[in-house]
Design a protein around this motif. Structure first.
Motif, PDB file in Angstrom:
ATOM      1  N   GLY A 148       7.572  -6.376 -16.661  1.00 54.04           N
ATOM      2  CA  GLY A 148       7.908  -6.247 -18.122  1.00 54.04           C
ATOM      3  C   GLY A 148       7.269  -4.609 -18.335  1.00 54.04           C
ATOM      4  O   GLY A 148       8.071  -4.020 -19.227  1.00 54.04           O
ATOM      5  N   ARG A 149       6.351  -4.152 -17.659  1.00 48.65           N
ATOM      6  CA  ARG A 149       6.202  -2.629 -17.923  1.00 48.65           C
ATOM      7  C   ARG A 149       7.339  -1.925 -17.382  1.00 48.65           C
ATOM      8  O   ARG A 149       7.704  -0.685 -18.210  1.00 48.65           O
ATOM      9  N   ARG A 150       7.948  -2.358 -16.258  1.00 51.66           N
ATOM     10  CA  ARG A 150       9.355  -1.700 -15.747  1.00 51.66           C
ATOM     11  C   ARG A 150      10.354  -1.619 -16.629  1.00 51.66           C
ATOM     12  O   ARG A 150      10.906  -0.565 -16.977  1.00 51.66           O
ATOM     13  N   CYS A 151      10.390  -2.679 -17.419  1.00 43.64           N
ATOM     14  CA  CYS A 151      11.654  -2.770 -18.322  1.00 43.64           C
ATOM     15  C   CYS A 151      11.529  -2.101 -19.656  1.00 43.64           C
ATOM     16  O   CYS A 151      12.547  -1.938 -20.291  1.00 43.64           O
ATOM     17  N   GLY A 152      10.249  -1.730 -20.085  1.00 41.66           N
ATOM     18  CA  GLY A 152       9.915  -1.330 -21.243  1.00 41.66           C
ATOM     19  C   GLY A 152       9.605   0.375 -21.175  1.00 41.66           C
ATOM     20  O   GLY A 152       9.017   0.826 -22.056  1.00 41.66           O
ATOM     21  N   ALA A 194       0.919  -1.233  -0.174  1.00 41.79           N
ATOM     22  CA  ALA A 194       0.067  -0.025   0.052  1.00 41.79           C
ATOM     23  C   ALA A 194       0.986   1.210  -0.090  1.00 41.79           C
ATOM     24  O   ALA A 194       0.391   2.297  -0.538  1.00 41.79           O
ATOM     25  N   GLN A 195       2.028   1.115   0.237  1.00 47.80           N
ATOM     26  CA  GLN A 195       2.935   2.354   0.393  1.00 47.80           C
ATOM     27  C   GLN A 195       3.779   2.505  -0.835  1.00 47.80           C
ATOM     28  O   GLN A 195       4.713   3.129  -0.942  1.00 47.80           O
ATOM     29  N   ALA A 196       3.784   1.604  -1.791  1.00 50.61           N
ATOM     30  CA  ALA A 196       4.782   1.458  -2.831  1.00 50.61           C
ATOM     31  C   ALA A 196       3.943   2.069  -3.993  1.00 50.61           C
ATOM     32  O   ALA A 196       4.242   1.446  -5.334  1.00 50.61           O
ATOM     33  N   ALA A 197       2.960   2.797  -4.226  1.00 53.55           N
ATOM     34  CA  ALA A 197       2.274   3.241  -5.322  1.00 53.55           C
ATOM     35  C   ALA A 197       3.169   3.856  -6.216  1.00 53.55           C
ATOM     36  O   ALA A 197       2.845   3.921  -7.401  1.00 53.55           O
ATOM     37  N   GLN A 198       4.110   4.576  -5.914  1.00 52.58           N
ATOM     38  CA  GLN A 198       5.105   5.312  -7.013  1.00 52.58           C
ATOM     39  C   GLN A 198       6.163   4.380  -7.691  1.00 52.58           C
ATOM     40  O   GLN A 198       6.944   4.789  -8.083  1.00 52.58           O
ATOM     41  N   SER A 199       6.446   3.262  -6.940  1.00 54.04           N
ATOM     42  CA  SER A 199       7.342   2.310  -7.465  1.00 54.04           C
ATOM     43  C   SER A 199       6.907   1.040  -7.910  1.00 54.04           C
ATOM     44  O   SER A 199       6.295   0.239  -7.393  1.00 54.04           O
ATOM     45  N   LEU A 200       7.071   0.980  -9.359  1.00 55.87           N
ATOM     46  CA  LEU A 200       6.701  -0.393 -10.053  1.00 55.87           C
ATOM     47  C   LEU A 200       7.628  -1.472  -9.642  1.00 55.87           C
ATOM     48  O   LEU A 200       7.296  -2.842  -9.314  1.00 55.87           O
ATOM     49  N   ASP A 201       8.970  -1.052  -9.417  1.00 59.56           N
ATOM     50  CA  ASP A 201       9.776  -2.163  -8.821  1.00 59.56           C
ATOM     51  C   ASP A 201       9.566  -2.857  -7.482  1.00 59.56           C
ATOM     52  O   ASP A 201       9.417  -4.115  -7.343  1.00 59.56           O
ATOM     53  N   ALA A 242      17.895  -6.335 -18.180  1.00 60.67           N
ATOM     54  CA  ALA A 242      16.508  -6.826 -17.345  1.00 60.67           C
ATOM     55  C   ALA A 242      16.058  -7.797 -18.266  1.00 60.67           C
ATOM     56  O   ALA A 242      15.683  -8.898 -17.552  1.00 60.67           O
ATOM     57  N   ALA A 243      15.888  -7.719 -19.623  1.00 60.70           N
ATOM     58  CA  ALA A 243      15.395  -9.144 -20.227  1.00 60.70           C
ATOM     59  C   ALA A 243      15.853 -10.264 -20.285  1.00 60.70           C
ATOM     60  O   ALA A 243      15.716 -11.273 -20.168  1.00 60.70           O
ATOM     61  N   SER A 244      17.386 -10.360 -19.976  1.00 63.93           N
ATOM     62  CA  SER A 244      18.164 -11.497 -19.605  1.00 63.93           C
ATOM     63  C   SER A 244      17.833 -12.062 -18.458  1.00 63.93           C
ATOM     64  O   SER A 244      18.340 -13.314 -18.617  1.00 63.93           O
ATOM     65  N   ARG A 245      17.251 -11.640 -17.643  1.00 66.32           N
ATOM     66  CA  ARG A 245      16.630 -12.409 -16.386  1.00 66.32           C
ATOM     67  C   ARG A 245      15.660 -13.536 -16.512  1.00 66.32           C
ATOM     68  O   ARG A 245      15.506 -14.272 -16.078  1.00 66.32           O
ATOM     69  N   ARG A 304      -1.443 -17.414  -8.026  1.00 64.96           N
ATOM     70  CA  ARG A 304      -1.002 -17.495  -9.679  1.00 64.96           C
ATOM     71  C   ARG A 304      -1.551 -15.961 -10.260  1.00 64.96           C
ATOM     72  O   ARG A 304      -0.700 -15.462 -10.925  1.00 64.96           O
ATOM     73  N   ARG A 305      -2.451 -15.265  -9.685  1.00 63.30           N
ATOM     74  CA  ARG A 305      -2.672 -14.165 -10.109  1.00 63.30           C
ATOM     75  C   ARG A 305      -2.059 -12.954  -9.613  1.00 63.30           C
ATOM     76  O   ARG A 305      -1.393 -12.052 -10.668  1.00 63.30           O
ATOM     77  N   LEU A 306      -1.277 -13.002  -8.450  1.00 60.98           N
ATOM     78  CA  LEU A 306      -0.221 -12.329  -7.956  1.00 60.98           C
ATOM     79  C   LEU A 306       1.077 -12.243  -8.727  1.00 60.98           C
ATOM     80  O   LEU A 306       1.634 -11.388  -9.298  1.00 60.98           O
ATOM     81  N   LEU A 307       1.282 -13.728  -9.226  1.00 67.39           N
ATOM     82  CA  LEU A 307       2.679 -14.013 -10.044  1.00 67.39           C
ATOM     83  C   LEU A 307       2.559 -13.129 -11.273  1.00 67.39           C
ATOM     84  O   LEU A 307       3.417 -12.778 -11.634  1.00 67.39           O
ATOM     85  N   GLY A 308       1.282 -13.436 -11.834  1.00 68.35           N
ATOM     86  CA  GLY A 308       1.263 -13.073 -13.193  1.00 68.35           C
ATOM     87  C   GLY A 308       1.126 -11.400 -13.238  1.00 68.35           C
ATOM     88  O   GLY A 308       1.777 -10.677 -14.121  1.00 68.35           O
ATOM     89  N   ARG A 309       0.483 -10.802 -12.269  1.00 67.40           N
ATOM     90  CA  ARG A 309       0.512  -9.267 -12.158  1.00 67.40           C
ATOM     91  C   ARG A 309       1.934  -8.774 -11.840  1.00 67.40           C
ATOM     92  O   ARG A 309       2.531  -7.909 -12.406  1.00 67.40           O
ATOM     93  N   SER A 310       2.819  -9.860 -11.016  1.00 68.89           N
ATOM     94  CA  SER A 310       4.142  -9.370 -10.946  1.00 68.89           C
ATOM     95  C   SER A 310       5.014  -9.314 -12.195  1.00 68.89           C
ATOM     96  O   SER A 310       5.557  -8.422 -12.461  1.00 68.89           O
ATOM     97  N   ARG A 311       4.881 -10.420 -13.022  1.00 71.83           N
ATOM     98  CA  ARG A 311       5.444 -10.327 -14.253  1.00 71.83           C
ATOM     99  C   ARG A 311       5.169  -9.227 -14.990  1.00 71.83           C
ATOM    100  O   ARG A 311       6.006  -8.704 -15.955  1.00 71.83           O
ATOM    101  N   THR A 312       3.843  -8.804 -15.139  1.00 73.16           N
ATOM    102  CA  THR A 312       3.411  -7.913 -15.802  1.00 73.16           C
ATOM    103  C   THR A 312       4.063  -6.422 -15.485  1.00 73.16           C
ATOM    104  O   THR A 312       4.298  -5.696 -16.575  1.00 73.16           O
ATOM    105  N   ARG A 313       4.156  -6.253 -14.298  1.00 77.52           N
ATOM    106  CA  ARG A 313       4.818  -5.126 -13.728  1.00 77.52           C
ATOM    107  C   ARG A 313       6.237  -5.039 -14.014  1.00 77.52           C
ATOM    108  O   ARG A 313       6.978  -4.012 -14.471  1.00 77.52           O
TER     109      ARG A 313
END
Length: 208
Positions: free
Chosen positions: A140-144, A99-106, A155-158, A129-138
């Motif tokens: 991905g957005r952070r990398c791009g 809840a305190q991480a609104a400004q940080s996608l990381d 980042a993509a090499s990870r 699974r839902r949280l894992l998918g959301r984490s991956r999406t975030r």
């Protein structure tokens, strides 16, 4: 090892004494974070949380930047995951941090990843699974999102794409693609994705 951890702890304690005399909250935030890393090496996760709370307090008093605060909050989640807290308590802790991480996608992505593990521990696999998918999406957005190209590549090499590409290459060339000899690895004459044979490519590079 133990001697290294004790040496690091002595150095950090001396640094804390110096920063306290100077009333340097930013320095104290960094020093207490380093002390938390010492506790991590020793697997003292309950002590680590207490130390990180002190680091966070000094960072906020110093008007610390988002990066320092994000690093401390993310490490608090890590300590909650592996520490002695009951799983429901660890989940509440991580959700409060999210809840305190609104400004940080990381930080959002990292907390979602940890929460996915914690929810899986309770048997809530759909939520995990839902949280894992959301984490991956975030991630991905952070990398791009406005990062420099070399950072996007790093980042993509990870992500586990290289192994799949190598496996596809081996399948094209067939079994026994690489064999060991006295002179090193000998490739087969199978086709590569660029149209030339593995052997021809090696010959162009290294000579016959």
């Amino acid at each position: 090892d133990r001697a290294t951890a004790e040496g690091a702890e002595d150095i950090v304690e001396r640094a804390i004494d110096v920063y306290e005399r100077q009333q340097d909250d930013a320095g104290l935030a960094y020093a207490w974070f380093c002390m938390a890393e010492v506790d991590w090496k020793r697997c003292r996760f309950a002590d680590m949380e207490k130390v990180l709370e002190r680091a966070l307090d000094h960072a906020e008093r110093a008007g610390g930047g988002v990066r320092e605060r994000t690093r401390i909050l993310g490490t608090l989640c890590r300590a909650a995951l592996v520490g002695p807290r009951p799983v429901p308590d660890a989940i509440r802790r991580c959700e409060d941090i999210r809840a305190q991480a609104a400004q940080s996608l990381d930080l959002q992505a990292a907390v979602d990843m940890i929460l996915a593990v914690l929810y899986a521990m309770t048997g809530s696999f759909d939520e995990s699974r839902r949280l894992l998918g959301r984490s991956r999406t975030r991630w991905g957005r952070r990398c791009g999102s406005g990062r420099r190209p070399w950072r996007r590549r790093r980042a993509a090499s990870r992500w586990p794409g290289r192994g799949r590409r190598r496996l596809r290459r081996l399948r094209r060339c067939g079994p026994g693609t690489w064999t060991r000899s006295g002179s090193g690895a000998e490739p087969c004459a199978g086709r590569t994705s660029r149209g030339s044979t593995c052997g021809a490519r090696r010959e162009r590079t290294h000579g016959p």
